[in-house]
Design a protein around this motif. Structure first.
Motif, PDB file in Angstrom:
ATOM      1  N   PHE A   1       0.854  -1.185   0.000  1.00 12.45           N
ATOM      2  CA  PHE A   1       0.000   0.000   0.000  1.00 12.45           C
ATOM      3  C   PHE A   1       0.884   1.227   0.000  1.00 12.45           C
ATOM      4  O   PHE A   1       1.997   1.205   0.518  1.00 12.45           O
ATOM      5  CB  PHE A   1      -0.886   0.039   1.246  1.00 12.45           C
ATOM      6  N   GLU A   2       0.368   2.285  -0.556  1.00  5.99           N
ATOM      7  CA  GLU A   2       1.077   3.556  -0.501  1.00  5.99           C
ATOM      8  C   GLU A   2       0.770   4.204   0.839  1.00  5.99           C
ATOM      9  O   GLU A   2      -0.386   4.335   1.221  1.00  5.99           O
ATOM     10  CB  GLU A   2       0.548   4.449  -1.631  1.00  5.99           C
TER      11      GLU A   2
ATOM     12  N   VAL B   1       2.795  -5.057   2.539  1.00  7.31           N
ATOM     13  CA  VAL B   1       1.867  -5.637   3.503  1.00  7.31           C
ATOM     14  C   VAL B   1       1.904  -7.165   3.424  1.00  7.31           C
ATOM     15  O   VAL B   1       1.924  -7.854   4.440  1.00  7.31           O
ATOM     16  CB  VAL B   1       0.439  -5.114   3.272  1.00  7.31           C
TER      17      VAL B   1
ATOM     18  N   PRO C   1      -0.600 -11.678  13.975  1.00  7.09           N
ATOM     19  CA  PRO C   1      -0.665 -10.453  14.772  1.00  7.09           C
ATOM     20  C   PRO C   1      -1.450  -9.358  14.062  1.00  7.09           C
ATOM     21  O   PRO C   1      -1.594  -9.373  12.838  1.00  7.09           O
ATOM     22  CB  PRO C   1       0.796 -10.054  14.958  1.00  7.09           C
ATOM     23  N   SER C   2      -1.918  -8.415  14.838  1.00  8.27           N
ATOM     24  CA  SER C   2      -2.705  -7.324  14.265  1.00  8.27           C
ATOM     25  C   SER C   2      -1.882  -6.548  13.241  1.00  8.27           C
ATOM     26  O   SER C   2      -0.710  -6.271  13.467  1.00  8.27           O
ATOM     27  CB  SER C   2      -3.145  -6.393  15.399  1.00  8.27           C
ATOM     28  N   GLY C   3      -2.498  -6.264  12.124  1.00  9.51           N
ATOM     29  CA  GLY C   3      -1.806  -5.491  11.092  1.00  9.51           C
ATOM     30  C   GLY C   3      -0.929  -6.323  10.181  1.00  9.51           C
ATOM     31  O   GLY C   3      -0.177  -5.782   9.375  1.00  9.51           O
ATOM     32  N   CYS C   4      -1.023  -7.659  10.274  1.00  8.60           N
ATOM     33  CA  CYS C   4      -0.144  -8.483   9.439  1.00  8.60           C
ATOM     34  C   CYS C   4      -0.707  -8.672   8.046  1.00  8.60           C
ATOM     35  O   CYS C   4      -0.066  -9.241   7.180  1.00  8.60           O
ATOM     36  CB  CYS C   4       0.094  -9.839  10.093  1.00  8.60           C
ATOM     37  N   GLY C   5      -1.922  -8.193   7.802  1.00 11.58           N
ATOM     38  CA  GLY C   5      -2.462  -8.267   6.445  1.00 11.58           C
ATOM     39  C   GLY C   5      -3.515  -9.341   6.253  1.00 11.58           C
ATOM     40  O   GLY C   5      -3.810  -9.730   5.122  1.00 11.58           O
ATOM     41  N   LYS C   6      -4.121  -9.793   7.324  1.00  7.66           N
ATOM     42  CA  LYS C   6      -5.154 -10.825   7.194  1.00  7.66           C
ATOM     43  C   LYS C   6      -6.338 -10.315   6.382  1.00  7.66           C
ATOM     44  O   LYS C   6      -6.794 -10.963   5.442  1.00  7.66           O
ATOM     45  CB  LYS C   6      -5.654 -11.262   8.586  1.00  7.66           C
ATOM     46  N   SER C   7      -6.820  -9.136   6.788  1.00  8.26           N
ATOM     47  CA  SER C   7      -7.968  -8.576   6.072  1.00  8.26           C
ATOM     48  C   SER C   7      -7.609  -8.304   4.623  1.00  8.26           C
ATOM     49  O   SER C   7      -8.407  -8.555   3.716  1.00  8.26           O
ATOM     50  CB  SER C   7      -8.423  -7.272   6.720  1.00  8.26           C
ATOM     51  N   THR C   8      -6.401  -7.791   4.423  1.00  2.65           N
ATOM     52  CA  THR C   8      -5.965  -7.498   3.060  1.00  2.65           C
ATOM     53  C   THR C   8      -5.977  -8.762   2.208  1.00  2.65           C
ATOM     54  O   THR C   8      -6.407  -8.749   1.053  1.00  2.65           O
ATOM     55  CB  THR C   8      -4.554  -6.886   3.081  1.00  2.65           C
TER      56      THR C   8
ATOM     57  N   GLU D   1     -13.196 -11.820  10.552  1.00  3.43           N
ATOM     58  CA  GLU D   1     -13.545 -11.632  11.968  1.00  3.43           C
ATOM     59  C   GLU D   1     -15.045 -11.377  12.145  1.00  3.43           C
ATOM     60  O   GLU D   1     -15.448 -10.376  12.731  1.00  3.43           O
ATOM     61  CB  GLU D   1     -12.751 -10.472  12.570  1.00  3.43           C
TER      62      GLU D   1
HETATM   63  N1  LIG Z   1      -6.381   0.859   1.964  1.00  6.83           N
HETATM   64  C1  LIG Z   1      -5.199   0.894   2.631  1.00  6.83           C
HETATM   65  N2  LIG Z   1      -4.323   1.888   2.402  1.00  6.83           N
HETATM   66  C2  LIG Z   1      -3.150   1.920   3.053  1.00  6.83           C
HETATM   67  N3  LIG Z   1      -2.749   1.016   3.947  1.00  6.83           N
HETATM   68  C3  LIG Z   1      -3.568  -0.006   4.225  1.00  6.83           C
HETATM   69  C4  LIG Z   1      -4.841  -0.113   3.581  1.00  6.83           C
HETATM   70  N4  LIG Z   1      -5.462  -1.215   4.047  1.00  6.83           N
HETATM   71  C5  LIG Z   1      -4.610  -1.764   4.942  1.00  6.83           C
HETATM   72  N5  LIG Z   1      -3.481  -1.042   5.043  1.00  6.83           N
HETATM   73  C6  LIG Z   1      -2.314  -1.377   5.905  1.00  6.83           C
HETATM   74  O1  LIG Z   1      -1.983  -2.698   5.668  1.00  6.83           O
HETATM   75  C7  LIG Z   1      -1.625  -3.352   6.862  1.00  6.83           C
HETATM   76  C8  LIG Z   1      -2.424  -4.627   7.025  1.00  6.83           C
HETATM   77  O2  LIG Z   1      -3.779  -4.294   7.246  1.00  6.83           O
HETATM   78  P1  LIG Z   1      -4.896  -5.367   7.489  1.00  6.83           P
HETATM   79  O3  LIG Z   1      -6.149  -4.677   7.757  1.00  6.83           O
HETATM   80  O4  LIG Z   1      -4.892  -6.337   6.359  1.00  6.83           O
HETATM   81  O5  LIG Z   1      -4.367  -6.087   8.801  1.00  6.83           O
HETATM   82  P2  LIG Z   1      -5.083  -7.193   9.672  1.00  6.83           P
HETATM   83  O6  LIG Z   1      -4.158  -8.331   9.788  1.00  6.83           O
HETATM   84  O7  LIG Z   1      -6.442  -7.494   9.161  1.00  6.83           O
HETATM   85  O8  LIG Z   1      -5.178  -6.462  11.072  1.00  6.83           O
HETATM   86  P3  LIG Z   1      -6.287  -6.635  12.207  1.00  6.83           P
HETATM   87  O9  LIG Z   1      -6.007  -7.915  12.910  1.00  6.83           O
HETATM   88  O10 LIG Z   1      -6.058  -5.466  13.090  1.00  6.83           O
HETATM   89  O11 LIG Z   1      -7.619  -6.627  11.536  1.00  6.83           O
HETATM   90  C9  LIG Z   1      -1.829  -2.363   7.987  1.00  6.83           C
HETATM   91  O12 LIG Z   1      -0.568  -1.888   8.371  1.00  6.83           O
HETATM   92  C10 LIG Z   1      -2.644  -1.279   7.373  1.00  6.83           C
HETATM   93  O13 LIG Z   1      -2.256  -0.047   7.890  1.00  6.83           O
END
Ligand SMILES: Nc1ncnc2c1ncn2[C@@H]1O[C@H](COP(=O)(O)OP(=O)(O)OP(=O)(O)O)[C@@H](O)[C@H]1O
Ligand SMILES: [Mg+2]
Lengths: 325, 302
Positions: free
Chosen positions: B37-38, B46, B65-72, B184
């Motif tokens: 991501f930018e 990510v 861990p939180s922020g590891c990119g699961k949702s992405t 989640e």
């Molecule tokens: N649209 C976006 N633009 C910029 N950065 C993004 C975007 N979406 C996610 N990120 C970044 O990508 C990283 C991973 O985000 P993501 O939501 O996938 O994490 P996650 O594992 O689902 O976290 P959580 O457990 O908190 O839900 C984070 O550091 C977030 O800041």
């Protein structure tokens, strides 16, 4: 249920029914009370004197209004010239307000007579005809603004590409005052209703595009994404998800913009052949019939308020899912 | 392989089941996936080189861990984000855009508030070209399945959180997707409701042909639900390990108390140890705070 005063001072807390009623009543009663006080209590303000007896002063005619100081000076002068003068020979008057602040009962009378008095000249419209004419001008102007403004706004709020092609110019045009286009509108559209409708259109259209775009962008993105994963896209998505999703807010936007349309009415009715309720106001002000002016302003206020209340009631019926948000 | 700490819990039946799963046709194939991501003009990586295959009717959980990119990762599979590099294959076909073959249930409630429960469930069916009448009867069957008959004509705002998520799940399932992505979905529910929803989900999954890709940060939830758990590492997100859950099916409430469950949890915690990270972070921040002089009149609280 009784009145619970503590809710009056708690942020974002709904009120109980009696409180609501009381405050709504007060919202109208307080300004009215102030108006009455200023009109009927002579010791409050009343900077002028209405002459009841000229006392031999040539420019004091019965019923004219003069400033208190002027009146006092004349009286003092008379007394100085002739110390033994009888009080009944002096000019006399009662404290009164300037002509531009008529008392409530005068406005109430004017409110009634404005509808019952025939126009001064036979080719002039009755008040209710002026009013109906104004409503038509607003309705058409607003209709055209909605016809183009809502679709453009929704597109701009949905697609970034549409936003970039539509919004910069709209943003620029929105700063140009609609009245500035009056002469141009007359030159292009003639002197009758068309230029008036155009002014209402110009005054509301550009704001509408931007406001609708902002409203559309506020739609929860999760709803758009959910519909994408359910196989919905393109114009179908606009029709099935975006439009219904923003409809309650769109409706509220239109209610606010309709108020603005009334503001532009006064300009619209001054260009070309003058007409309508605001022309009536301008003319009455010129004749210094301020009771009529107030009556007409009151009429506009009442029309606005009643439309808004009707629209709000209708909105609650139309969008039953929206009241919990 | 023998040295894996969970091997002792893998009974022959479980081993057999795992092997059978891997022989099924792959449904979701993630190959060398990269995503950045930018952020403030700079690209932030990510996800780095994610390789993973989910097989037909498998239940996959993703933890990390939180922020590891699961949702992405889930959003990439859904087609809601663009792929930087690598590819995602659904039944052998590359994913390019969102489509009804990948249903998604979001953490935040995403039901259409202006539609009744029934209309929400019918939405995807009507979009796929089904007639209103057939869609309606099909939707009602789904609503029956999750016990919401009484609420078919209610609006979402009249439902509890758990009911909303049940509707969101059947709305996605009614479309008969091949993969159900869940980000989640039960995080906002209280523990009791969450367990109930998990049981619902397992029951539905056992009865229909669906592969579930379930994201969670709750390790208990992952172990209880999954056949295999995809453990991600953070910064950037990489595959740390794919853990076979050594628990037989069907799973009951007692599963949570079994030694195999405990062992798996301990092992997963050692893999994810996100608590440690947060504490460390906190320590750093506290140090920073301590450097700020609190009040010159009181130089020290001791
Ligand atoms: N649209 C976006 N633009 C910029 N950065 C993004 C975007 N979406 C996610 N990120 C970044 O990508 C990283 C991973 O985000 P993501 O939501 O996938 O994490 P996650 O594992 O689902 O976290 P959580 O457990 O908190 O839900 C984070 O550091 C977030 O800041
Ligand atoms: Mg997430």
């Amino acid at each position: 249920m009784s009145i619970n005063f503590s809710t009056w001072f708690t942020p974002r807390t709904p009120l109980d029914k009696p409180s609501k009623r009381l405050l709504t009543f007060g919202s109208f009663a307080i300004p009215l009370l102030l108006w009455c006080l200023f009109s009927y209590a002579p010791f409050l303000w009343h900077p002028q004197v209405e002459i009841t007896q000229s006392g031999g002063v040539s420019y004091f005619r019965e019923g004219t209004l003069v400033d208190k100081e002027v009146f006092q000076k004349v009286v003092d002068k008379k007394v100085a010239e002739n110390p033994g003068i009888d009080v009944s020979e002096l000019p006399q008057g009662i404290p009164s307000n300037p002509v531009y602040l008529p008392a409530p009962h005068e406005v109430a009378t004017a409110f009634y007579t404005a509808f019952t008095t025939p126009p001064k000249r036979s080719n002039e419209p009755w008040l209710h005809e002026s009013l109906w004419h104004s409503i038509q001008v607003i309705a058409w102007g607003f209709f055209w603004a909605m016809l183009f403004g809502v679709p453009l706004g929704v597109l701009a709020g949905t697609y970034a590409s549409a936003s970039h092609i539509i919004e910069p110019f709209t943003e620029f045009f929105r700063y140009l005052p609609a009245p500035a286009f009056g002469a141009l509108a007359v030159a292009i559209l003639g002197i009758y209703d068309a230029p008036k409708i155009a002014i209402i259109f110009i005054g509301t259209f550009f704001q509408m595009v931007l406001i609708v775009a902002a409203t559309t962008r506020k739609l929860n993105i999760a709803l758009v994404e959910a519909s994408l994963t359910l196989g919905c896209k393109g114009l179908r998505m606009i029709r099935r998800v975006i439009l219904p999703g923003i409809l309650p807010d769109l409706y509220r936007d239109m209610r606010i913009l309709l108020g603005w349309a009334w503001t532009y009415l006064i300009v619209a009715e001054l260009i070309g052949t003058s007409s309508g309720i605001t022309w009536f106001i301008t003319q009455q002000a010129r004749y210094k019939n301020f009771d009529n002016v107030f009556a007409a302003i009151l009429i506009i206020g009442i029309i606005g308020l009643v439309t808004d209340i009707i629209l709000a009631r209708l909105g609650k019926r139309l969008f039953p899912w929206h009241n919990s948000k | 392989m023998n040295s894996h700490p969970l091997n002792e819990w893998i009974t022959p039946e479980i081993q057999d089941r795992n092997e059978r799963i891997l022989k099924r046709p792959p449904v979701l194939d993630i190959q060398k996936l990269h995503k950045s991501f930018e952020h403030k003009g700079k690209p932030v990586e990510v996800l780095r080189e994610i390789d993973f295959t989910a097989y037909k009717r498998e239940f996959i959980c993703v933890v990390g861990p939180s922020g590891c990119g699961k949702s992405t990762l889930a959003r990439l599979v859904a087609g809601l984000e663009t792929i930087d590099d690598g590819q995602i294959l659904m039944d052998g076909e590359a994913v390019k855009a969102p489509g009804p073959d990948r249903g998604m249930v979001f953490q935040s409630y995403s039901l259409f508030p202006w539609m009744t429960v029934k209309d929400n469930v019918m939405f995807g069916l009507v979009e796929s070209g089904m007639s209103k009448l057939t869609a309606e009867s099909e939707a009602l069957q789904w609503i029956d399945l999750v016990g919401l008959e009484k609420f078919a004509d209610s609006y979402p705002h009249q439902l509890s959180g758990g009911m909303k998520q049940r509707v969101a799940i059947i709305r996605a399932l009614a479309n008969q997707p091949k993969v159900l992505l869940m980000d989640e979905p039960f995080a906002a529910l209280d523990p009791k409701n969450r367990l109930k929803m998990q049981q619902y989900l397992l029951e539905i999954w056992q009865n229909i042909d669906i592969t579930i890709f379930f994201i969670t940060h709750d390790l208990d939830e992952a172990i209880y639900l999954a056949d295999r758990i995809l453990v991600l590492d953070a910064h950037p997100g990489r595959v740390k390990e794919v853990v076979n859950v050594p628990l037989p099916r069907p799973r009951e409430e007692e599963t949570f108390l079994s030694p195999a469950f405990m062992a798996t949890k301990v092992y997963l915690e050692s893999l994810v140890h996100h608590e440690d990270e947060e504490v460390e972070d906190m320590e750093d921040k506290l140090k920073m705070v301590r450097m700020v002089s609190v009040n010159s009149d009181v130089p020290d609280i001791f």
